[in-house]
Design an enzyme around this catalytic site. Structure first.
Site, PDB file in Angstrom:
ATOM      1  N   ALA A  28      27.951  51.893  31.154  1.00 49.01           N
ATOM      2  CA  ALA A  28      26.492  51.437  30.752  1.00 49.01           C
ATOM      3  C   ALA A  28      26.785  50.425  29.751  1.00 49.01           C
ATOM      4  O   ALA A  28      25.823  49.588  29.488  1.00 49.01           O
ATOM      5  CB  ALA A  28      26.064  52.745  29.665  1.00 49.01           C
ATOM      6  N   MET A  32      26.973  45.075  34.201  1.00 51.59           N
ATOM      7  CA  MET A  32      25.685  45.420  35.111  1.00 51.59           C
ATOM      8  C   MET A  32      24.926  46.569  34.423  1.00 51.59           C
ATOM      9  O   MET A  32      23.688  46.688  34.540  1.00 51.59           O
ATOM     10  CB  MET A  32      26.450  45.972  36.524  1.00 51.59           C
ATOM     11  CG  MET A  32      26.861  45.054  37.401  1.00 51.59           C
ATOM     12  SD  MET A  32      25.180  44.334  38.086  1.00 51.59           S
ATOM     13  CE  MET A  32      24.266  45.753  39.158  1.00 51.59           C
ATOM     14  N   THR A 117      32.901  48.845  42.777  1.00 56.71           N
ATOM     15  CA  THR A 117      33.585  48.579  44.119  1.00 56.71           C
ATOM     16  C   THR A 117      35.150  48.740  43.740  1.00 56.71           C
ATOM     17  O   THR A 117      35.584  49.207  42.831  1.00 56.71           O
ATOM     18  CB  THR A 117      33.387  47.071  44.433  1.00 56.71           C
ATOM     19  OG1 THR A 117      33.995  46.243  43.228  1.00 56.71           O
ATOM     20  CG2 THR A 117      31.883  46.726  44.591  1.00 56.71           C
ATOM     21  N   ASN A 141      27.502  46.376  47.701  1.00 54.72           N
ATOM     22  CA  ASN A 141      26.504  45.159  47.251  1.00 54.72           C
ATOM     23  C   ASN A 141      25.256  45.867  47.456  1.00 54.72           C
ATOM     24  O   ASN A 141      24.685  46.197  48.419  1.00 54.72           O
ATOM     25  CB  ASN A 141      26.712  44.091  48.093  1.00 54.72           C
ATOM     26  CG  ASN A 141      26.073  42.714  47.550  1.00 54.72           C
ATOM     27  OD1 ASN A 141      24.784  42.975  47.282  1.00 54.72           O
ATOM     28  ND2 ASN A 141      26.556  41.766  47.286  1.00 54.72           N
ATOM     29  N   HIS A 172      33.655  34.534  42.967  1.00 55.75           N
ATOM     30  CA  HIS A 172      33.336  35.299  41.895  1.00 55.75           C
ATOM     31  C   HIS A 172      33.672  34.686  40.476  1.00 55.75           C
ATOM     32  O   HIS A 172      34.837  34.278  40.374  1.00 55.75           O
ATOM     33  CB  HIS A 172      33.494  36.637  42.054  1.00 55.75           C
ATOM     34  CG  HIS A 172      32.820  37.487  42.765  1.00 55.75           C
ATOM     35  ND1 HIS A 172      33.233  37.635  44.322  1.00 55.75           N
ATOM     36  CD2 HIS A 172      31.550  38.155  42.843  1.00 55.75           C
ATOM     37  CE1 HIS A 172      32.087  38.553  44.905  1.00 55.75           C
ATOM     38  NE2 HIS A 172      31.476  38.807  43.935  1.00 55.75           N
ATOM     39  N   LYS A 176      36.440  39.050  37.420  1.00 61.68           N
ATOM     40  CA  LYS A 176      36.518  40.107  38.345  1.00 61.68           C
ATOM     41  C   LYS A 176      37.761  40.441  38.536  1.00 61.68           C
ATOM     42  O   LYS A 176      38.956  39.904  38.819  1.00 61.68           O
ATOM     43  CB  LYS A 176      35.856  39.311  39.762  1.00 61.68           C
ATOM     44  CG  LYS A 176      35.652  40.663  40.925  1.00 61.68           C
ATOM     45  CD  LYS A 176      34.765  40.295  42.081  1.00 61.68           C
ATOM     46  CE  LYS A 176      34.563  41.108  42.928  1.00 61.68           C
ATOM     47  NZ  LYS A 176      34.174  42.495  42.494  1.00 61.68           N
ATOM     48  N   GLY A 182      34.180  43.555  47.349  1.00 61.71           N
ATOM     49  CA  GLY A 182      33.638  44.645  48.196  1.00 61.71           C
ATOM     50  C   GLY A 182      32.735  44.257  49.223  1.00 61.71           C
ATOM     51  O   GLY A 182      32.417  44.667  50.276  1.00 61.71           O
TER      52      GLY A 182
HETATM   53  P1  NAD Z   1      32.379  45.335  33.361  1.00 62.53           P
HETATM   54  O1  NAD Z   1      33.702  45.238  33.304  1.00 62.53           O
HETATM   55  O2  NAD Z   1      31.141  44.286  32.778  1.00 62.53           O
HETATM   56  O3  NAD Z   1      31.978  46.800  33.153  1.00 62.53           O
HETATM   57  C1  NAD Z   1      32.569  47.904  33.758  1.00 62.53           C
HETATM   58  C2  NAD Z   1      32.275  49.008  32.595  1.00 62.53           C
HETATM   59  O4  NAD Z   1      32.780  50.248  32.936  1.00 62.53           O
HETATM   60  C3  NAD Z   1      32.353  48.818  31.190  1.00 62.53           C
HETATM   61  O5  NAD Z   1      31.185  49.360  30.353  1.00 62.53           O
HETATM   62  C4  NAD Z   1      33.694  49.790  30.728  1.00 62.53           C
HETATM   63  O6  NAD Z   1      33.692  50.277  29.593  1.00 62.53           O
HETATM   64  C5  NAD Z   1      33.334  50.941  31.813  1.00 62.53           C
HETATM   65  N1  NAD Z   1      34.564  51.527  32.365  1.00 62.53           N
HETATM   66  C6  NAD Z   1      35.575  51.283  32.516  1.00 62.53           C
HETATM   67  N2  NAD Z   1      36.603  52.009  33.050  1.00 62.53           N
HETATM   68  C7  NAD Z   1      35.954  53.324  33.093  1.00 62.53           C
HETATM   69  C8  NAD Z   1      36.315  54.546  33.153  1.00 62.53           C
HETATM   70  N3  NAD Z   1      37.589  54.951  33.676  1.00 62.53           N
HETATM   71  N4  NAD Z   1      35.505  55.766  33.232  1.00 62.53           N
HETATM   72  C9  NAD Z   1      34.093  55.071  32.776  1.00 62.53           C
HETATM   73  N5  NAD Z   1      33.600  53.844  32.578  1.00 62.53           N
HETATM   74  C10 NAD Z   1      34.612  52.947  32.453  1.00 62.53           C
HETATM   75  O7  NAD Z   1      31.916  45.079  34.960  1.00 62.53           O
HETATM   76  P2  NAD Z   1      30.542  44.942  35.986  1.00 62.53           P
HETATM   77  O8  NAD Z   1      30.450  43.621  36.379  1.00 62.53           O
HETATM   78  O9  NAD Z   1      29.375  45.628  35.110  1.00 62.53           O
HETATM   79  O10 NAD Z   1      30.931  45.563  36.927  1.00 62.53           O
HETATM   80  C11 NAD Z   1      31.151  47.078  37.374  1.00 62.53           C
HETATM   81  C12 NAD Z   1      31.255  47.411  38.619  1.00 62.53           C
HETATM   82  O11 NAD Z   1      30.385  47.251  39.538  1.00 62.53           O
HETATM   83  C13 NAD Z   1      32.681  46.783  39.234  1.00 62.53           C
HETATM   84  O12 NAD Z   1      33.431  47.517  40.290  1.00 62.53           O
HETATM   85  C14 NAD Z   1      31.891  45.451  39.964  1.00 62.53           C
HETATM   86  O13 NAD Z   1      32.569  45.163  41.060  1.00 62.53           O
HETATM   87  C15 NAD Z   1      30.666  46.209  40.630  1.00 62.53           C
HETATM   88  N6  NAD Z   1      29.516  45.481  40.940  1.00 62.53           N
HETATM   89  C16 NAD Z   1      28.924  45.912  41.975  1.00 62.53           C
HETATM   90  C17 NAD Z   1      27.769  45.259  42.528  1.00 62.53           C
HETATM   91  C18 NAD Z   1      26.915  45.834  43.731  1.00 62.53           C
HETATM   92  O14 NAD Z   1      25.977  45.205  44.031  1.00 62.53           O
HETATM   93  N7  NAD Z   1      27.322  46.913  44.254  1.00 62.53           N
HETATM   94  C19 NAD Z   1      27.225  44.428  41.868  1.00 62.53           C
HETATM   95  C20 NAD Z   1      28.036  43.672  40.614  1.00 62.53           C
HETATM   96  C21 NAD Z   1      29.147  44.318  40.177  1.00 62.53           C
END
Ligand code: NAD
Length: 284
Positions: A28, A32, A117, A141, A172, A176, A182
């Site tokens: 949270a 994202m 991912t 995605n 990216h 990342k 992914g």
């Molecule tokens: P980010 O690093 O900004 O946020 C990650 C969050 O996860 C942080 O709040 C962190 O505290 C938390 N976290 C880390 N380890 C954790 C754990 N073990 N348990 C619970 N929470 C944990 O990253 P982001 O840019 O927000 O991306 C998050 C994920 O979403 C990545 O895997 C990214 O590749 C993926 N992503 C997917 C899409 C999609 O379209 N599916 C788009 C963007 C990002």
């Protein structure tokens, strides 16, 4: 004279409450996560009911609305133990969180949307087995445009055949942590399916030194990391005298958020099973 009928009003309130589905966000306080908190403020069918973060996160105990810049929501970032009732968990965190979050959703009979991912084969097995009990959607995605591109990529790979070499390039932001993205793997799988091949058998993920000539039937991946690039993917079909490119450029994270919320609204009332964005968008 105007008469207030109490019973129907109560029934109506109940029905409205029932229609609004409670969302818990995992990751949270991340990029994202905060974007989703902001987008949920304009939603009528989904309401934020809980925010989860990593147990060592500095965000633990802080109000998720304050973190996302939308003002106090009285929802602190907590660990799993602090989470109340919910209908759907949206996960944009890290692969390490997936197993326990899946367990929580199965225990509560709630749906789960996995946007995180970098998952491995074991995580994929966990997702498949959880989908025997609850509705699960996995999307590397969640952008509508990328999922449309995947259909185009598969169609082009099928139509062009072996005379064209396929390469996938992705770029990216510098933060990342996984590569290839992914989405690059997802597009690679679409290309492989179009060719009648199986990933990862045909994927070439590194090239260095004396690599020799390109092997027939392989799909090459290359990665760029830098600055604040939200996400760019190009699938190249390289023939003898022509080159075809299918490119998707994300200008902003909101495209993933819009797709994720559309998918969440769709998923929350589905029967148990494993779904993808193709199902949400009826692209198959
Ligand atoms: P980010 O690093 O900004 O946020 C990650 C969050 O996860 C942080 O709040 C962190 O505290 C938390 N976290 C880390 N380890 C954790 C754990 N073990 N348990 C619970 N929470 C944990 O990253 P982001 O840019 O927000 O991306 C998050 C994920 O979403 C990545 O895997 C990214 O590749 C993926 N992503 C997917 C899409 C999609 O379209 N599916 C788009 C963007 C990002």
């Amino acid at each position: 004279m105007f008469r207030v009928n109490r019973l129907p009003m109560a029934t109506l309130m109940f029905e409205l409450e029932d229609k609004v589905k409670k969302v818990v966000l995992s990751g949270a306080s991340g990029k994202m996560g905060c974007e989703i908190v902001r987008a949920l403020q304009g939603e009528h069918d989904l309401v934020l009911a809980g925010a989860m973060g990593h147990e060592n996160s500095k965000a633990l105990g802080k109000d998720v609305g304050q973190l996302a810049g939308v003002g106090e929501l009285s929802i602190p970032v907590t660990d799993r133990a602090g989470i109340g009732p919910f209908d759907i968990l949206i996960d944009f965190s890290r692969p390490e969180a997936i197993a326990e979050n899946m367990e929580l959703c199965v225990e509560r009979g709630a749906a789960m949307l996995v946007g995180t991912t970098g998952l491995d084969a074991l995580d994929s097995e966990r997702i498949s087995s959880a989908a025997r009990h609850i509705p699960v959607l996995y999307a590397a995605n969640t952008s509508i445009g990328v999922n449309l591109c995947a259909v185009l990529v598969e169609t082009a790979a099928r139509a062009l055949g072996d005379a064209y070499d396929i390469e996938i390039m992705e770029a990216h932001h510098r933060h990342k942590v996984d590569a290839p993205s992914g989405t690059a793997l997802f597009l690679g799988e679409a290309a492989a399916t179009g060719r009648g091949l199986a990933m990862p058998d045909c994927g070439v993920f590194t090239r260095e030194g004396t690599t020799g000539p390109r092997e027939d039937g392989t799909i090459g991946f290359s990665t760029v990391r830098g600055g604040d690039i939200a996400g760019e993917h190009t699938v190249l079909y390289v023939g003898e005298r022509e080159r075809i490119e299918i490119t998707h450029r994300a200008m902003d994270r909101r495209i993933f958020v819009n797709g994720a919320l559309r998918a969440a609204k769709w998923l929350v009332s589905r029967p148990r099973g494993l779904y993808g964005m193709q199902d949400v968008l009826e692209l198959e």
